[in-house]
Design an enzyme around this catalytic site. Structure first.
Site, PDB file in Angstrom:
ATOM      1  N   LYS A 175       6.090   1.216  15.922  1.00 13.17           N
ATOM      2  CA  LYS A 175       6.904   0.138  15.332  1.00 13.17           C
ATOM      3  C   LYS A 175       6.181  -1.194  15.517  1.00 13.17           C
ATOM      4  O   LYS A 175       6.135  -1.757  16.608  1.00 13.17           O
ATOM      5  CB  LYS A 175       8.283   0.036  15.982  1.00 13.17           C
ATOM      6  CG  LYS A 175       9.145  -1.008  15.250  1.00 13.17           C
ATOM      7  CD  LYS A 175      10.189  -1.639  16.131  1.00 13.17           C
ATOM      8  CE  LYS A 175       9.989  -3.093  16.471  1.00 13.17           C
ATOM      9  NZ  LYS A 175       9.674  -4.054  15.422  1.00 13.17           N
ATOM     10  N   GLY A 228       4.855  -7.730  24.649  1.00 12.32           N
ATOM     11  CA  GLY A 228       5.774  -8.755  24.152  1.00 12.32           C
ATOM     12  C   GLY A 228       6.283  -9.602  25.302  1.00 12.32           C
ATOM     13  O   GLY A 228       5.602  -9.764  26.322  1.00 12.32           O
ATOM     14  N   SER A 229       7.503 -10.102  25.154  1.00 16.80           N
ATOM     15  CA  SER A 229       8.015 -11.036  26.157  1.00 16.80           C
ATOM     16  C   SER A 229       8.497 -10.303  27.410  1.00 16.80           C
ATOM     17  O   SER A 229       8.846  -9.120  27.367  1.00 16.80           O
ATOM     18  CB  SER A 229       9.183 -11.838  25.574  1.00 16.80           C
ATOM     19  OG  SER A 229      10.302 -10.991  25.433  1.00 16.80           O
ATOM     20  N   GLY A 233      10.641  -6.863  27.821  1.00 14.90           N
ATOM     21  CA  GLY A 233       9.976  -5.852  28.651  1.00 14.90           C
ATOM     22  C   GLY A 233      10.877  -5.329  29.758  1.00 14.90           C
ATOM     23  O   GLY A 233      10.936  -4.130  30.034  1.00 14.90           O
ATOM     24  N   GLU A 250       2.949  -4.966  28.725  1.00 12.54           N
ATOM     25  CA  GLU A 250       2.070  -6.137  28.792  1.00 12.54           C
ATOM     26  C   GLU A 250       2.920  -7.323  28.382  1.00 12.54           C
ATOM     27  O   GLU A 250       3.303  -7.441  27.215  1.00 12.54           O
ATOM     28  CB  GLU A 250       0.899  -5.984  27.811  1.00 12.54           C
ATOM     29  CG  GLU A 250      -0.216  -5.110  28.304  1.00 12.54           C
ATOM     30  CD  GLU A 250      -0.777  -5.544  29.627  1.00 12.54           C
ATOM     31  OE1 GLU A 250      -0.708  -6.753  29.945  1.00 12.54           O
ATOM     32  OE2 GLU A 250      -1.261  -4.667  30.359  1.00 12.54           O
ATOM     33  N   CYS A 284      -1.204 -14.005  24.776  1.00 12.06           N
ATOM     34  CA  CYS A 284      -0.703 -13.802  26.145  1.00 12.06           C
ATOM     35  C   CYS A 284      -1.676 -14.443  27.117  1.00 12.06           C
ATOM     36  O   CYS A 284      -1.306 -14.829  28.218  1.00 12.06           O
ATOM     37  CB  CYS A 284      -0.613 -12.327  26.501  1.00 12.06           C
ATOM     38  SG  CYS A 284       0.095 -11.338  25.242  1.00 12.06           S
ATOM     39  N   GLU A 385       6.502 -19.669  29.871  1.00  9.48           N
ATOM     40  CA  GLU A 385       5.597 -19.368  28.764  1.00  9.48           C
ATOM     41  C   GLU A 385       6.133 -20.008  27.478  1.00  9.48           C
ATOM     42  O   GLU A 385       7.307 -19.869  27.151  1.00  9.48           O
ATOM     43  CB  GLU A 385       5.475 -17.862  28.565  1.00  9.48           C
ATOM     44  CG  GLU A 385       4.475 -17.516  27.477  1.00  9.48           C
ATOM     45  CD  GLU A 385       4.185 -16.030  27.359  1.00  9.48           C
ATOM     46  OE1 GLU A 385       5.149 -15.249  27.270  1.00  9.48           O
ATOM     47  OE2 GLU A 385       2.998 -15.663  27.333  1.00  9.48           O
TER      48      GLU A 385
END
Ligand code: UN1
Length: 497
Positions: A175, A228-229, A233, A250, A284, A385
């Protein structure tokens, strides 16, 4: 392929049962529509997992080097289509052509590395404690891999996950991010063109809630790899953890560069500009903090602002442009929110802090390279972030303080130190709590054959890339072969040997 893109399930290009579609537009020019994509849901996820489960039966038995030959062919096709992929990626993601070529090259490197790894996939053998007995171990695939990827590296990150998964004998339900589904579709087209059998790779477009979660919670999906974030996660880890799935995450970063008073300032300047404003700060690994030694602080800020003000912002399809737009309106909104937070918390805005002016920017989500100085350690600007072109400068008095500031975040992905003092460089390598540390280089630039990942809330301990990712995508089978012809009891008969 027409503008009406499709899912790829069991070797067939298909629409979603919902009949609904979502748009994909160019973030640098909203009048440029790349295509429409099917809004899928549980039904397509179920079909994709069934296909992947079926295909697994023979893919797991395909000799690993034969799987590698497919991946080699995938790499060759990517080489032939590199320029076309880069252009499409710039249109849908916004980063400049030089960078989308690099992103595609990272995918090519990953293909060739994965192809060669299929002839290694090493495991251990060790002596037995008993005579006439052999102890070996080898790698088995895990099963069906659920792969959920972000929009900032539309080609490289999917390949980091899909290629090693396939090399190890797993099948895949993929996806991609809804902001970059076209590049993902080209990747799947290439996998099919290389002859990878039907059902081994399945592509399902759609949202995180309608497609991502059903993949994570599907009982026949054995492992999940997500980039992703940190907040998503954590949610994925909780859902998948409840089902005892293997999960690789990650997540976020708040990467810092330390510039010491003995550094080559011109070199550091090039590195900071590239690290902070490359990919519009949407990596990232982007440089979001510069930790400056007091002695060179004012001089370096001067140099930095002069250059940052000159960066050419615009549509990345123009080769002279240095920084593209934010990925979408929502992301630009986040950037604007943090600029306000920075001002309110007393940081000093010295560059940018607004959208560029001019009609050429009206149709895109552009924002100027932005720099704050006098940013306080532990303030929100310094800690959270942002994922945009916003750089925070923090003033420190010495090396120890620099390391403390750098480490004092919940994240631990990338980091860097500029110094000519070899002792200081090695101390930094030892003491920085990050998965990646650069010496005299920017925080970005990871290579496909080296482990990639971070400490603390940047992930859950796994690495992508290099040899380490093959641990994640394989199970270890331990085998004992007793050729003594009698019952030998481990730990018990050893005394009598
Ligand atoms: C990411 O930022 O999500 O090192 C991946 C780099 C790239 C990969 C970044 N090779 O910046």
């Amino acid at each position: 392929m027409s503008n009406a893109y499709k899912n790829f399930i069991a070797g067939q290009w298909q629409d979603a049962a919902s009949g609904e579609r979502f748009d994909n537009i160019n973030p640098a020019d909203h009048s440029d529509q790349i295509g429409t994509f099917p809004k899928s849901d549980q039904r397509e996820v179920d079909a994709a997992v069934t296909a992947a489960r079926q295909a697994y039966k023979s893919w797991r038995l395909t000799p690993a080097p034969v799987r590698g030959d497919f991946l080699k062919k995938v790499g060759d096709i990517m080489v032939a289509r590199k320029e076309e992929i880069a252009k499409l990626m710039t249109r849908e993601m916004g980063k400049v052509l030089k960078e989308t070529r690099g992103d595609t090259q990272e995918g090519i490197d990953t293909a060739y590395y994965a192809a060669s790894e299929t002839r290694r996939l090493f495991s251990h053998t060790a002596p037995s404690e008993l005579p006439n007995k052999m102890n070996i171990s080898f790698r088995m695939p895990v099963g069906v891999a659920g792969i959920i990827t972000p929009w900032n590296f539309p080609m490289a990150i999917p390949t980091w996950k899909i290629f090693p998964a396939l090399a190890c004998g797993n099948t895949v339900v993929f996806k991609p991010a809804s902001d970059t589904p076209a590049t993902a579709t080209v990747l799947v087209e290439i996998l099919a063109e290389a002859g990878i059998p039907a059902g081994v790779v399945n592509l399902v477009h759609g949202s995180g809630s309608k497609v991502g979660n059903p993949i994570v919670e599907h009982k026949d999906v054995n492992l999940i790899s997500f980039t992703g974030s940190s907040s998503i996660g954590k949610d994925i880890q909780a859902r998948a953890g409840a089902m005892l799935k293997r999960v690789s995450l990650e997540l976020g970063g708040k990467n810092g560069v330390i510039i010491m008073d003995d550094a080559d300032l011109e070199l550091a300047l090039d590195g900071v500009l590239w690290g902070a404003f490359g990919t519009t700060g949407q990596r990232c690994t982007a440089t979001s903090r510069v930790i400056l030694h007091d002695k060179i602080h004012d001089k370096f800020v001067d140099m930095l602002v002069k250059r940052a003000e000159k960066l050419k912002v615009g549509n990345g399809l123009d080769e002279s442009i240095e920084m593209g737009p934010c990925i979408n309106e929502g992301q630009r909104g986040v950037v604007e929110e943090y600029v306000e937070i920075g001002k309110k918390q007393g940081a000093k805005l010295v560059c940018g802090g607004k959208r560029p002016e001019g009609s050429q920017y009206a149709k895109g989500t552009f924002y100027l390279p932005t720099i704050f100085t006098e940013v306080k350690p532990m303030s929100r600007l310094e800690q959270e972030e942002i994922f945009g072109p916003v750089l925070s400068v923090i003033r420190v008095r010495n090396f120890d303080e620099a390391i403390t500031v750098l480490n004092d975040t919940v994240y631990g992905l990338s980091s860097s130190i500029y110094t000519r003092n070899v002792n200081q460089a090695f101390k930094a390598i030892r003491d920085i709590e990050c998965g990646i540390t650069y010496v005299n280089g920017p925080t970005i630039g990871a290579e496909a054959h080296m482990p990639f990942g971070g400490m603390k809330e940047t992930g859950n301990g796994h690495r992508e890339g290099g040899w380490q990712v093959y641990e994640f995508y394989s199970e270890t089978k331990t085998v004992y072969v007793d050729f003594s012809g009698k019952l030998q009891k481990a730990q018990i008969d050893t005394e009598q040997v």
